[in-house]
Design a protein around this motif. Structure first.
Motif, PDB file in Angstrom:
ATOM      1  N   ILE A 115      74.161  31.770  32.482  1.00 57.71           N
ATOM      2  CA  ILE A 115      75.724  31.319  31.857  1.00 57.71           C
ATOM      3  C   ILE A 115      75.491  29.856  31.574  1.00 57.71           C
ATOM      4  O   ILE A 115      76.275  29.219  30.659  1.00 57.71           O
ATOM      5  CB  ILE A 115      76.973  31.760  32.824  1.00 57.71           C
ATOM      6  N   THR A 116      74.724  29.020  32.184  1.00 54.64           N
ATOM      7  CA  THR A 116      74.375  27.754  31.515  1.00 54.64           C
ATOM      8  C   THR A 116      72.738  27.526  31.741  1.00 54.64           C
ATOM      9  O   THR A 116      72.114  28.544  32.048  1.00 54.64           O
ATOM     10  CB  THR A 116      75.134  26.643  32.375  1.00 54.64           C
ATOM     11  N   LYS A 117      72.365  26.375  31.512  1.00 50.58           N
ATOM     12  CA  LYS A 117      70.899  26.296  31.377  1.00 50.58           C
ATOM     13  C   LYS A 117      70.474  26.476  32.854  1.00 50.58           C
ATOM     14  O   LYS A 117      69.144  26.723  32.707  1.00 50.58           O
ATOM     15  CB  LYS A 117      70.499  24.622  30.918  1.00 50.58           C
ATOM     16  N   LYS A 118      71.223  25.983  34.035  1.00 53.70           N
ATOM     17  CA  LYS A 118      70.477  26.327  35.242  1.00 53.70           C
ATOM     18  C   LYS A 118      71.105  27.196  36.105  1.00 53.70           C
ATOM     19  O   LYS A 118      71.028  27.181  37.364  1.00 53.70           O
ATOM     20  CB  LYS A 118      70.507  24.860  35.622  1.00 53.70           C
ATOM     21  N   THR A 119      72.163  27.935  35.562  1.00 50.79           N
ATOM     22  CA  THR A 119      73.060  28.725  36.612  1.00 50.79           C
ATOM     23  C   THR A 119      72.941  30.178  35.871  1.00 50.79           C
ATOM     24  O   THR A 119      73.212  30.517  35.039  1.00 50.79           O
ATOM     25  CB  THR A 119      74.501  28.292  36.428  1.00 50.79           C
ATOM     26  N   ILE A 120      72.886  31.115  37.038  1.00 48.12           N
ATOM     27  CA  ILE A 120      72.770  32.500  36.958  1.00 48.12           C
ATOM     28  C   ILE A 120      73.923  32.966  37.584  1.00 48.12           C
ATOM     29  O   ILE A 120      74.170  33.118  38.669  1.00 48.12           O
ATOM     30  CB  ILE A 120      71.596  33.031  37.488  1.00 48.12           C
ATOM     31  N   LEU A 121      74.687  34.061  36.650  1.00 47.34           N
ATOM     32  CA  LEU A 121      75.656  34.996  37.319  1.00 47.34           C
ATOM     33  C   LEU A 121      75.039  36.331  37.456  1.00 47.34           C
ATOM     34  O   LEU A 121      74.557  36.897  36.365  1.00 47.34           O
ATOM     35  CB  LEU A 121      76.978  35.009  36.328  1.00 47.34           C
ATOM     36  N   ALA A 122      75.013  37.089  38.632  1.00 45.37           N
ATOM     37  CA  ALA A 122      74.390  38.297  38.761  1.00 45.37           C
ATOM     38  C   ALA A 122      75.575  39.253  39.426  1.00 45.37           C
ATOM     39  O   ALA A 122      76.375  38.667  40.048  1.00 45.37           O
ATOM     40  CB  ALA A 122      73.384  38.256  39.641  1.00 45.37           C
ATOM     41  N   VAL A 123      75.778  40.520  38.731  1.00 42.57           N
ATOM     42  CA  VAL A 123      76.382  41.713  39.344  1.00 42.57           C
ATOM     43  C   VAL A 123      75.415  42.651  39.685  1.00 42.57           C
ATOM     44  O   VAL A 123      74.514  43.088  39.134  1.00 42.57           O
ATOM     45  CB  VAL A 123      77.534  42.112  38.404  1.00 42.57           C
ATOM     46  N   GLY A 124      75.875  43.617  41.042  1.00 42.85           N
ATOM     47  CA  GLY A 124      74.984  44.564  41.362  1.00 42.85           C
ATOM     48  C   GLY A 124      75.780  45.658  42.032  1.00 42.85           C
ATOM     49  O   GLY A 124      77.043  45.368  42.428  1.00 42.85           O
ATOM     50  N   LEU A 125      74.872  46.540  42.336  1.00 44.87           N
ATOM     51  CA  LEU A 125      75.605  47.923  42.892  1.00 44.87           C
ATOM     52  C   LEU A 125      74.589  48.632  43.771  1.00 44.87           C
ATOM     53  O   LEU A 125      73.729  48.885  43.586  1.00 44.87           O
ATOM     54  CB  LEU A 125      76.218  48.690  41.940  1.00 44.87           C
ATOM     55  N   PHE A 126      75.197  48.954  44.898  1.00 47.89           N
ATOM     56  CA  PHE A 126      74.568  49.803  45.902  1.00 47.89           C
ATOM     57  C   PHE A 126      75.257  51.438  45.488  1.00 47.89           C
ATOM     58  O   PHE A 126      76.448  51.031  45.668  1.00 47.89           O
ATOM     59  CB  PHE A 126      74.593  49.572  47.440  1.00 47.89           C
ATOM     60  N   ALA A 127      74.374  52.321  45.531  1.00 49.07           N
ATOM     61  CA  ALA A 127      75.069  53.702  45.329  1.00 49.07           C
ATOM     62  C   ALA A 127      74.138  54.340  46.259  1.00 49.07           C
ATOM     63  O   ALA A 127      72.985  54.650  45.875  1.00 49.07           O
ATOM     64  CB  ALA A 127      74.956  54.014  43.963  1.00 49.07           C
ATOM     65  N   GLY A 128      74.590  55.109  47.275  1.00 46.48           N
ATOM     66  CA  GLY A 128      73.846  55.982  48.071  1.00 46.48           C
ATOM     67  C   GLY A 128      74.673  56.695  48.986  1.00 46.48           C
ATOM     68  O   GLY A 128      75.757  57.141  48.772  1.00 46.48           O
ATOM     69  N   LEU A 129      74.096  57.067  50.273  1.00 44.54           N
ATOM     70  CA  LEU A 129      74.800  57.723  51.414  1.00 44.54           C
ATOM     71  C   LEU A 129      74.662  57.426  52.538  1.00 44.54           C
ATOM     72  O   LEU A 129      73.628  56.690  52.974  1.00 44.54           O
ATOM     73  CB  LEU A 129      74.517  59.282  51.101  1.00 44.54           C
ATOM     74  N   LYS A 130      75.283  57.749  53.719  1.00 49.04           N
ATOM     75  CA  LYS A 130      75.295  57.363  54.927  1.00 49.04           C
ATOM     76  C   LYS A 130      75.314  58.485  55.943  1.00 49.04           C
ATOM     77  O   LYS A 130      75.967  59.801  55.519  1.00 49.04           O
ATOM     78  CB  LYS A 130      76.490  56.606  55.728  1.00 49.04           C
ATOM     79  N   GLN A 131      74.447  58.531  56.864  1.00 50.38           N
ATOM     80  CA  GLN A 131      74.487  59.859  57.928  1.00 50.38           C
ATOM     81  C   GLN A 131      74.789  58.834  59.338  1.00 50.38           C
ATOM     82  O   GLN A 131      74.131  58.105  59.761  1.00 50.38           O
ATOM     83  CB  GLN A 131      73.219  60.325  58.085  1.00 50.38           C
ATOM     84  N   PHE A 132      76.019  59.481  59.850  1.00 50.87           N
ATOM     85  CA  PHE A 132      76.272  59.117  61.227  1.00 50.87           C
ATOM     86  C   PHE A 132      76.089  60.198  62.273  1.00 50.87           C
ATOM     87  O   PHE A 132      76.480  61.507  61.960  1.00 50.87           O
ATOM     88  CB  PHE A 132      78.010  58.946  61.207  1.00 50.87           C
ATOM     89  N   SER A 133      75.715  59.782  63.357  1.00 48.46           N
ATOM     90  CA  SER A 133      75.239  60.947  64.133  1.00 48.46           C
ATOM     91  C   SER A 133      75.304  60.613  65.687  1.00 48.46           C
ATOM     92  O   SER A 133      75.585  59.223  66.005  1.00 48.46           O
ATOM     93  CB  SER A 133      73.669  61.603  64.047  1.00 48.46           C
ATOM     94  N   LEU A 134      75.382  61.195  66.669  1.00 45.40           N
ATOM     95  CA  LEU A 134      75.338  60.900  68.236  1.00 45.40           C
ATOM     96  C   LEU A 134      74.104  61.270  68.729  1.00 45.40           C
ATOM     97  O   LEU A 134      73.290  62.409  68.448  1.00 45.40           O
ATOM     98  CB  LEU A 134      76.628  61.791  68.761  1.00 45.40           C
ATOM     99  N   ASN A 135      73.753  60.364  69.479  1.00 47.10           N
ATOM    100  CA  ASN A 135      72.395  60.690  70.592  1.00 47.10           C
ATOM    101  C   ASN A 135      72.815  61.572  71.585  1.00 47.10           C
ATOM    102  O   ASN A 135      73.364  61.200  72.675  1.00 47.10           O
ATOM    103  CB  ASN A 135      72.046  59.359  70.957  1.00 47.10           C
TER     104      ASN A 135
END
Length: 319
Positions: A115-135
């Motif tokens: 966005i300027t000579k020395k500055t970076i603007l970044a956008v990102g995304l995680f997309a996934g799944l979770k598994q919750f379990s009991l021991n």
């Protein structure tokens, strides 16, 4: 006495599950891409990076919290103009906390814009799944509460957006977690783990500034804040000194719970290893004093022609 200490650890683990929910690392500058999807692919020196590591909390106690992660991404480096570029990757982690086990896997995408000579603007995304379990080895299966609870649930989609602003001296980023999954309940099942086992949305905010000092020293002061809209945030201050491209050392203070020491070293050209030791300064000081953490980063460095040429600096892990 040891049994009493174990009970204390389990109670603390339950409190952490309720209050924290997300894995937390002392070397959050190293594992920046695990805190925010927009942080991956920020450097154009290397198209490919792999970081993995783990953390063992309250060493020596049974059923103590353990976390581990693997992060990998590939950056599509522009051949000519460096106005914008993007990166893709994967992030996997496991959080074992007493009777609870949380496994997550995400695909990652980030877009970076100059966005300027020395500055970076970044956008990102995680997309996934979770598994919750009991021991199951740690619980009484004949308990009616346990019998009515699901032993394992799969939650998807789990979406994590992030934004990051970076230049050579400064960075700031924000990511939002658990924005699409609000309880430990299966997507197609009426059963859930516990009651109500809520997963409140979390935010993670990072802020850092790098000072260039004499004799090839670079001092990084970074601040991490995380929490939910219902709870007071947790704070962590991280101070690191990077010497030349070989060593880094520093300390971290996390709320009133831990005082930490950090040491990182570049062993060969592009292999960086980081260690952290956390000393408990809260009520668990006597029964559970020690926490250890290790991270390893592999980041081949290329010039624009694709030929391996440069060496990875230790402080590359912070920006």
């Amino acid at each position: 006495m040891r049994r009493i200490c174990t009970i204390i650890i389990l109670i603390a683990s339950l409190q952490i599950v309720v209050a924290q929910q997300l894995p937390q690392y002392t070397q959050f500058l190293f594992n920046k891409a695990g805190y925010n999807p927009a942080a991956a692919g920020n450097s154009l020196l290397s198209p490919f990076e792999v970081i993995f590591g783990g953390r063992t909390q309250y060493i020596g106690m049974r059923n103590n919290p353990n976390v581990a992660f693997l992060s990998a991404h590939y950056t599509f480096i522009p051949q000519r103009a460096y106005r914008n570029w993007h990166s893709v990757g994967v992030y996997v982690d496991q959080d074992r906390n007493g009777v609870f086990v949380d496994n997550s896997i995400y695909l990652r995408y980030s877009l970076h814009q100059l966005i300027t000579k020395k500055t970076i603007l970044a956008v990102g995304l995680f997309a996934g799944l979770k598994q919750f379990s009991l021991n199951s080895s740690m619980i009484d299966r004949s308990d009616p509460v346990v019998a009515s609870s699901a032993k394992s649930v799969l939650i998807y989609p789990d979406i994590v957006p992030g934004i990051r602003l970076t230049n050579k001296k400064f960075f700031a980023d924000l990511s939002l977690w658990q924005t699409t999954s609000f309880r430990q309940k299966g997507f197609f099942s009426s059963k859930q783990i516990g009651s109500p086992s809520m997963l409140p949305p979390h935010y993670i905010f990072n802020l850092g500034y790098k000072f260039f000092l004499p004799l090839e020293n670079k001092l990084m002061i970074a601040f991490n804040m995380r929490g939910t809209y219902k709870t007071m945030p947790n704070f962590e201050l991280n101070v690191m000194n990077y010497w030349y491209t070989r060593f880094a050392y520093g300390f971290s203070v996390r709320d009133r719970n831990f005082v930490c020491g950090i040491f990182q070293i570049r062993i060969i050209n592009n292999l960086i290893v980081g260690f952290a030791y956390d000393l408990s300064v809260n009520k668990l000081f006597r029964p559970a004093t020690h926490t250890g953490e290790i991270m390893i980063g592999i980041s081949p460095i290329f010039d624009t022609s694709g030929e391996k040429k440069l060496k990875s600096a230790v402080d590359e892990c912070s920006f």
